[in-house]
Design a protein around this motif. Sequence first.
Motif, PDB file in Angstrom:
ATOM      1  N   GLY A  29       0.804  -1.217   0.000  1.00 31.84           N
ATOM      2  CA  GLY A  29       0.000   0.000   0.000  1.00 31.84           C
ATOM      3  C   GLY A  29       0.837   1.267   0.000  1.00 31.84           C
ATOM      4  N   TRP A  30       2.125   1.151   0.255  1.00 34.33           N
ATOM      5  CA  TRP A  30       2.966   2.350   0.179  1.00 34.33           C
ATOM      6  C   TRP A  30       3.111   2.790  -1.269  1.00 34.33           C
ATOM      7  CZ3 TRP A  30       7.426   2.494   4.322  1.00 34.33           C
ATOM      8  CH2 TRP A  30       6.861   2.244   5.579  1.00 34.33           C
TER       9      TRP A  30
ATOM     10  N   MET B 149       2.799   7.084  -2.004  1.00 31.29           N
ATOM     11  CA  MET B 149       1.566   7.298  -2.766  1.00 31.29           C
ATOM     12  C   MET B 149       0.408   7.507  -1.804  1.00 31.29           C
ATOM     13  SD  MET B 149       2.137   7.313  -5.977  1.00 31.29           S
ATOM     14  CE  MET B 149       0.635   6.871  -6.811  1.00 31.29           C
TER      15      MET B 149
ATOM     16  N   THR C 165      -0.295   6.506   3.579  1.00 28.10           N
ATOM     17  CA  THR C 165       1.139   6.293   3.743  1.00 28.10           C
ATOM     18  C   THR C 165       1.896   6.762   2.506  1.00 28.10           C
ATOM     19  OG1 THR C 165       0.810   4.053   2.933  1.00 28.10           O
ATOM     20  CG2 THR C 165       0.979   4.330   5.302  1.00 28.10           C
TER      21      THR C 165
ATOM     22  N   SER D 111      -3.403   2.680   2.712  1.00 26.19           N
ATOM     23  CA  SER D 111      -2.696   2.926   1.450  1.00 26.19           C
ATOM     24  C   SER D 111      -2.925   4.344   0.952  1.00 26.19           C
ATOM     25  CB  SER D 111      -3.120   1.914   0.391  1.00 26.19           C
ATOM     26  OG  SER D 111      -4.391   2.223  -0.097  1.00 26.19           O
TER      27      SER D 111
HETATM   28 NA    NA Z   1       0.293   4.675  -0.064  1.00 23.17          NA
END
Ligand code: NA
Lengths: 341, 194, 472
Positions: C370-371, C417, C414, C411
Motif C-alpha cells: 500500500g505504500w 503514494m 502512507t 494505502s
Molecule cells: Na500509499
Amino acid sequence: QAPLVIKMQTSWNDANIWQDFARDYATRVEEMSGGRVKVDVLPAGAVVAAFQVLDAVNDGLIDAAHSVPVYWYGKNKAASLFGTGPVFGGSATTMLSWFYQGGGQALYNELTQDIMGLDVVGYMGFPMFAQPFGWFKQEVNTVADLQGFKYRTVGLAADLMAKLGMSVAQLPGGEIVPAMERGVIDAFEFNNPSSDKDFGAQDVAKNYYLSSYHQASESFEFLFSKAFLEDLDPDIQAILKYGVEAASTANTAKAMDRYSADLQFLQNDAGVTVRRTSKEILDAQLKAWDELIPELEADPFMKKCLDSQRDWVSRVSYYELMNAPDYGLAYEHYFPGKIKL
Amino acid sequence: MVSFIRFADNLSAWFGKSFAWLILLMSIGTGYEVFVRYVMNNPTAWALDVSFIMYGTLFMMGGAYTLSRGGHVRGDFIYRLLQPKTQGKIDIVLYLVFFFPGVTALIVSGWKYAVRSWQYGEVSVNSPAGVPIYQFKAVIVAAGILLFIQGIAQVCRCIIAIKHNYWIEADEDVFETEDLLMQEANKAEKDHIT
Amino acid sequence: MTDPQIALMMLGLFIIFVFLGFPIAFTLMAMGIGFGYYAYFDANRMWRAFDRLDETAGQWDQWSTWFEGFYNNRIFDLFVNQTFTVMSNEVLTAVPLFLFMGYIVERSNIVDRLFTTLNVASKNVPGSMGVAALITCALFATATGIVGAVVTLMGLLALPAMLKARYDPSFAAGIICAGGTLGILIPPSIMLIVYAAATNVSIVRLYAAALLPGLTLVGLYLVYIIGRSILQPSSAPRPTAEEVPDMPMGKLLWMIITSFVPLAFLIFAVLGSILFGLATPTEAASIGALGGIFLAFIYRAMTWQRMRESVYLTLRTTAMVCWLFVGSYTFSAVFSYLGGEQVISEFVQSMNLTPIQFLIMAQIIIFLLGWPLEWSEIIIIFVPIFLPLLAVFDIDPLFFGILVALNLQTSFLTPPMAMSAYYLKGIAPPELQLTQIFKGVMPFLFCVILSMVLMYVFPSIVFYLPDLFYGR
Ligand code: NA
Ligand code: NA
C-alpha cells in the motif's frame, strides 16, 4: 521420460464434488498409461471462465474440458438435447446409451464439427441421477401453489418452469443462497443432495422436492481439442477415450455413496423435509414439454435429434420398464415403512 | 504529428463520450427492472443480460478515451519525478513492446472470436429471453481499433516529449471534483498574490 | 527452468516493471501475453502453414505466412477470451452505477449542508468541529464508493474553519484525510465490489460484513478526536460564538431536515434494499443513481454541465478499473497455467506457519504494498495470489476481505503514494506542509491497526450482520 501433461479444466470450483469426479478420470488415465500421461485437473476460472471451456478447447487454450453441453446452449440451442432435453421415458443411463449406441454420438459430432465447425471431440460419461425439482420455503403440492414464484434454474428448464407459471430468475451460483434469504427468489434447483448441501441450501429452505422432468437425463461432457487428440499415439488416444467409460462407473459409485449420505444428513441433521414432487406437478411438466417440443422442432437438426431419441426410448425403455422388477416393492419388503413413493 | 494527436484524441473522446451515456440508460433500465419486479411482481427476463452488455460496452469503448486523458492508473511514484524527455523514452519503448502486441490481438484474435459467435447467432445463456451477444463480442474488435489509433497518437506524444521535453496534453473537458477544486484553489491563490 | 519457476519470474518481473510507470493495465496485459507466448509456444502448430509452403512461393508469401504463424500463438485467443469474461462479469456491473451515484451526489452541494448543520449541532462536544467533520465524512462515505472528492470538499470547507478556530493544523489535516478515506470501506464501496469480483465472495455478504467494522473504525477515530481535545484543549479550542453562531432550535431542526434526512433516505434506499433483500447491488446502485439525480434536482444543484461531468467521469473511472481486470485476468490465467499458484502455495505451506502467523504476514505484505501502490492494483493483482492459501489456513475469505479493506485505508495515507494527503495538500493553504499532514495522519493509522486487532479478537464484529441477514 517426462509424462505428457494434459491440461483439463472443469466448469466447477475446487470445493464441488464434481471436481472429485474429474479427478477420478485423471487417476484412471494416469494408471492405465503407466505414468506416460498426467491429467492436470484445473478448476473453473484457472485458465478461462466456467462457461468459456468450449471456446477454450476449440482454440487449444486447454487440451480438454470437463463440463456439460447446456453451458454452451447459447451458441446452439440443440446443445440442450444432449442431456437436458425433453424426457420421453428414458433415464440418464438410457440417454447415455443413446449417445454410444443409438446414433447420439454421430448427431453430436454433426452438431459440433459440421454445423458449428468446431475443432473438438466430445464424449459423454456419468449418467447423472435425475435432478431434484428443488428447494422451497413452503409445501408445494399443486401447480396453483407455484404461481408467481420466482424460481432459479438454467437452460431449457427455464423455458419449462416459465410455462408452469413461475417467473424464472437467472442468478450466478454464489448469489442463490443470499437471494433466497432476501426474498429475491422464492425457490431454486441446483443439482444433487451433495452439491446442494455444500452450497448451503438447507439454511434458506426446508422443503426439498425430489423427482422432476426438467433435467432428468444429463451426463458430463468430456471435451478434447481434436488437433491435440489426433496428434497422440493411438494407444494414448484409446486410454483417453475409454477412460471416460471407466470414470463413468467410478463416478456413479461415488455419487451413490455421497449423494445418499448427504440426503440422510439433510433429513436427519439439517431439519429438511424431503418429499417427492406431486403427480400433478409432474403431469404439468410433461404438458409444458409438449408445448416446448414443437417450438424446438421448428429447427430441422433438432427435429432429427428428437426423432432419434424418441425412436431409441420407445424401443429401449419399453424393454427397460417391462423388464424391471418393482424395486420399491422389494425395498418395502425388507425396510417396511421407511419410504413413501 | 500534432494534428494526428488531436485527431486521435477527438476520435477517442467522441466514442468514449457517446458510449458513456449508456450509464444513464443502465440506471433507468435496471431501475425499471426493480420497479416491475417489486411493484408489478413481474420481472423481466432480459434485465441482467442487458445490464452486463451495457456495462461491458461502456468500459471497453471508454478505454481509448481514458488512455488519451491519462486516466489509466500508473505505478508512477518514481516516474513522475522524471523529466518529460526521460518519461517519453520509457513510454515509447513500452508502447511498442507492451501495448501494441495485446491491442493487435484484440483486433485480430478478437475478430476471429466475434465472427465465430456471429455465425452461431450466439445468445446469452443467462436467461430464456435469448438476448443476442454476438454484437457484444464485436465490441472487442472496435475497442481494439480505437486503442490502436490512440496508441499511435501516444507514440507521437512520446516523440515530441523526447524532442522538446514537454507533453502535449489532451484537451481536458471534465475533471474529477478534487482536481477541479485544486485548480480553483490554486487560481484563487495566484489572484490573491497578484 | 521449470514452468513454475518461470511463473515466479513473471511475478517478479511484473513488480519491477510496475515501477517504470507505464499504465498498469497494459503492463499486466504485456506480461500475461509475453509469458503466455512462451507457455503456449508450439512451433509445429504455429508455423504449420509456413512449413508446407511450396519451394516456388514468392518472397512476400513466405514472409507473410511466417508472420501469420508468429501471430498464431494461442495466447492471443486466451487474452480475448479473458477480456470477454471481464466484459460479462455480473458483479462488476455495479461498479459504473455506484460510481455514477457518487459523482452525482458529490456535485449536489450536500456536503456543505451537512457540515454546517453538524457543526452547529455538535457545538458543545469537545473538539466539536473535528467531530462534525468526521461524521460528515462518515455519512458521505455511505453515499459514495470512492475517495478523493470527500477529502477535497472537506479540505475546502472544514479545514479553513478549523484553522480559523485555531485547531492544531496537523490534527485538523489528519481528521480530514482519515475521514475522507472512509468511502472505500463503508458500503457502497467500489473496493468491496472489486474484491468480490476478484475472489468470488458474495458482494452482499461483504457489504453486510463491512458495516460494523466501518462503524468501529469511525468510533475509534471519534474516541481519539474527543480524547485528544479533552487532554490537550489547545489543539482543538472551543469555537467562539462568532465562528459557530448560536441558532434557535427550530432553525437547527429545519437544517437537519433539509440536509440530513434526504441523504439518510437515499442511503437507506440503497443499503437497506441490499441488506434487507429487495434488490441486488447492481439494482440498488441504479436506484441510488436515480435517487441522487432526484436529490440534486431538489437542491437545484443539477445542471447540464454537472450531469455531463458525472457521466464522463463514470466512464473513465470504470474503464480504469475494468481494464486493470482485463490485464490481470490474462496475467493470472497464464500464471496458473504455468503452475505459479501451486508453487507459491507449496512454498508458504513449507514455512509451517500457524494461521495467525500467516494472517499477520499477509496483512503486513498488503500494508507494505500500500505504500507504492493503490488499492485497485493490490486487490485485483495481489489478493488473488493469497486466495488459494486461505483455504489451507482455514481463513474465511469474507473475514480476510474485511481485514484487507481496513488495511487498505492506510494505502491512502502512507507515503510515497498517499493520495488522500496529496488531495488535501492540493487545496490547503501553502503553509500546511505535507510532513504536517503525515504527522496528523499517524494516530489515525494506529486506529486502523487497532481496529484490525479488534476484528481478529472479536470476529463477530465482522460476522454478526451477514449471519443475521443471510444465515450461517
Ligand atoms: Na500509499
Ligand atoms: Na462507501
